[in-house]
Design a protein around this motif. Sequence first.
Motif, PDB file in Angstrom:
ATOM      1  N   GLU A  17       0.845  -1.189   0.000  1.00  0.00           N
ATOM      2  CA  GLU A  17       0.000   0.000   0.000  1.00  0.00           C
ATOM      3  C   GLU A  17       0.879   1.236   0.000  1.00  0.00           C
ATOM      4  N   GLY A  18       0.440   2.290  -0.703  1.00  0.00           N
ATOM      5  CA  GLY A  18       1.176   3.538  -0.622  1.00  0.00           C
ATOM      6  C   GLY A  18       1.245   4.301  -1.918  1.00  0.00           C
ATOM      7  N   GLU A  36      -0.665  -6.345   5.390  1.00  0.00           N
ATOM      8  CA  GLU A  36      -1.017  -4.976   5.768  1.00  0.00           C
ATOM      9  C   GLU A  36       0.268  -4.240   6.138  1.00  0.00           C
ATOM     10  N   ARG A  38       0.900  -1.169   6.420  1.00  0.00           N
ATOM     11  CA  ARG A  38       0.772   0.015   7.269  1.00  0.00           C
ATOM     12  C   ARG A  38       0.837  -0.342   8.758  1.00  0.00           C
ATOM     13  N   TYR A  39       0.659  -1.627   9.055  1.00  0.00           N
ATOM     14  CA  TYR A  39       0.585  -2.057  10.456  1.00  0.00           C
ATOM     15  C   TYR A  39       1.910  -1.851  11.191  1.00  0.00           C
ATOM     16  N   SER A  42       2.945   1.687  12.096  1.00  0.00           N
ATOM     17  CA  SER A  42       2.007   2.265  13.066  1.00  0.00           C
ATOM     18  C   SER A  42       2.289   1.751  14.474  1.00  0.00           C
ATOM     19  N   TRP A  63      -8.255   2.600  11.934  1.00  0.00           N
ATOM     20  CA  TRP A  63      -7.068   3.344  11.538  1.00  0.00           C
ATOM     21  C   TRP A  63      -6.917   3.383  10.012  1.00  0.00           C
ATOM     22  N   PHE A  65      -7.021   0.572   8.126  1.00  0.00           N
ATOM     23  CA  PHE A  65      -6.380  -0.671   7.696  1.00  0.00           C
ATOM     24  C   PHE A  65      -7.392  -1.596   7.023  1.00  0.00           C
TER      25      PHE A  65
END
Length: 287
Positions: A17-18, A36, A38-39, A42, A63, A65
Motif C-alpha cells: 500500500e502507498g 497490511e 501500514r501495520y 504504526s 485506523w 487498515f
Amino acid sequence: LEKVKGGIPWLFQEIVEGGEKAVTPEMYEGFGKITEFRYGPSVVSNVLPHGQLRTLETLGESWGFLKTDTAVVFLDNHDTQRSSPQLTFKNGALYTLANIFMLAHPYGYPKVMSSYNFETGDQGPPDVPVHGTSGLACFNGPWVCEHRYTEIANMVAWRHAAGSSSEIQNWQNFEGGSGVFFCRSSSACVALNRWEKSWEVVVHTSLPPGMYHDVMRDNNISACPLVHVRSDGWADLHIPPMSAVAFHINAMVPQNPAPPLVPQKPAHSGVHGKTKILEIIGISALA
C-alpha cells in the motif's frame, strides 16, 4: 509439502500500500489474506517513544487498515528490516515487546519474522544449517530465530488460548501510557511495560480465580512464576523493565482434585427383624 500440517500450505498475498499506485490491497480482498504494510510502522511509532502504548487499543480497521479477517500483520520482513529498519531483532527487548503486543492484540493474522544475522543489506544467508551437527545454530549463532524466543513462542500459545474473539476487555493504562494491561475474552491477559524500570500494578482481569503461570519467563511453563487471580478478579503484577507478564487459561495451575471415592462395604440395617442391604452408588465426574 508432506511436512506441512495437513499437506496444505498457508497462502497469502503480498500487496504494498502507498503512494498513487493504481493497484491497492483492497482490490484483492476477495482472493484471500493480504499483507497490511501500514501495520508495522504504526505499531513501531507508538512503541518507540514513551507514553504511547495507550494509543494502540483501537489499532485496526478504524485506523484505515484492511478488514481484520483479511489482514496479515507483521513488524518487519526480509525487505523492510534492510530498507527501512525502524524496529528489528537488532533492537533487542524493544523488538520483543512489540512482538508480544502484536500476538496479543486481536487485529489481523500475525506473521512472526525469523532471520539470520547480517551486517549489510545484500548479505546472503549463512552457509551452515539451522539444525547442524553441533546443535541449533540460533540466537548467538548465525541464525537469529526470533520465532524461538521464549516470549514470542509462548505468546503464540497465548493467542491460541485467547481464541478467535476480537473483544478486548479490561484495558488499563499505567505509567502515563507506557504500560498497558488488557485481556482477550475470559481466556488470556497480558501486561506490557515500555519503561526501563520495573513496576508493580493491581489489575482487574476477566479470568476465573486461581493460580496462573506467567508464560513470559521460561520455555518450561511449569517453571514460570505464578500470578494469583483472586475471587474478585483482581491480581497483583510485577512487570520487569522492557518486558511483559502474560497468563492464560491453559497455563492455569490445576486445583487439587477431589479425593477418589473409597469403596465401602454394604451397610446392613434391621427392618422388621430382617436384613436390608443398602446399595452404595458411586458417581464419577468427567474432567
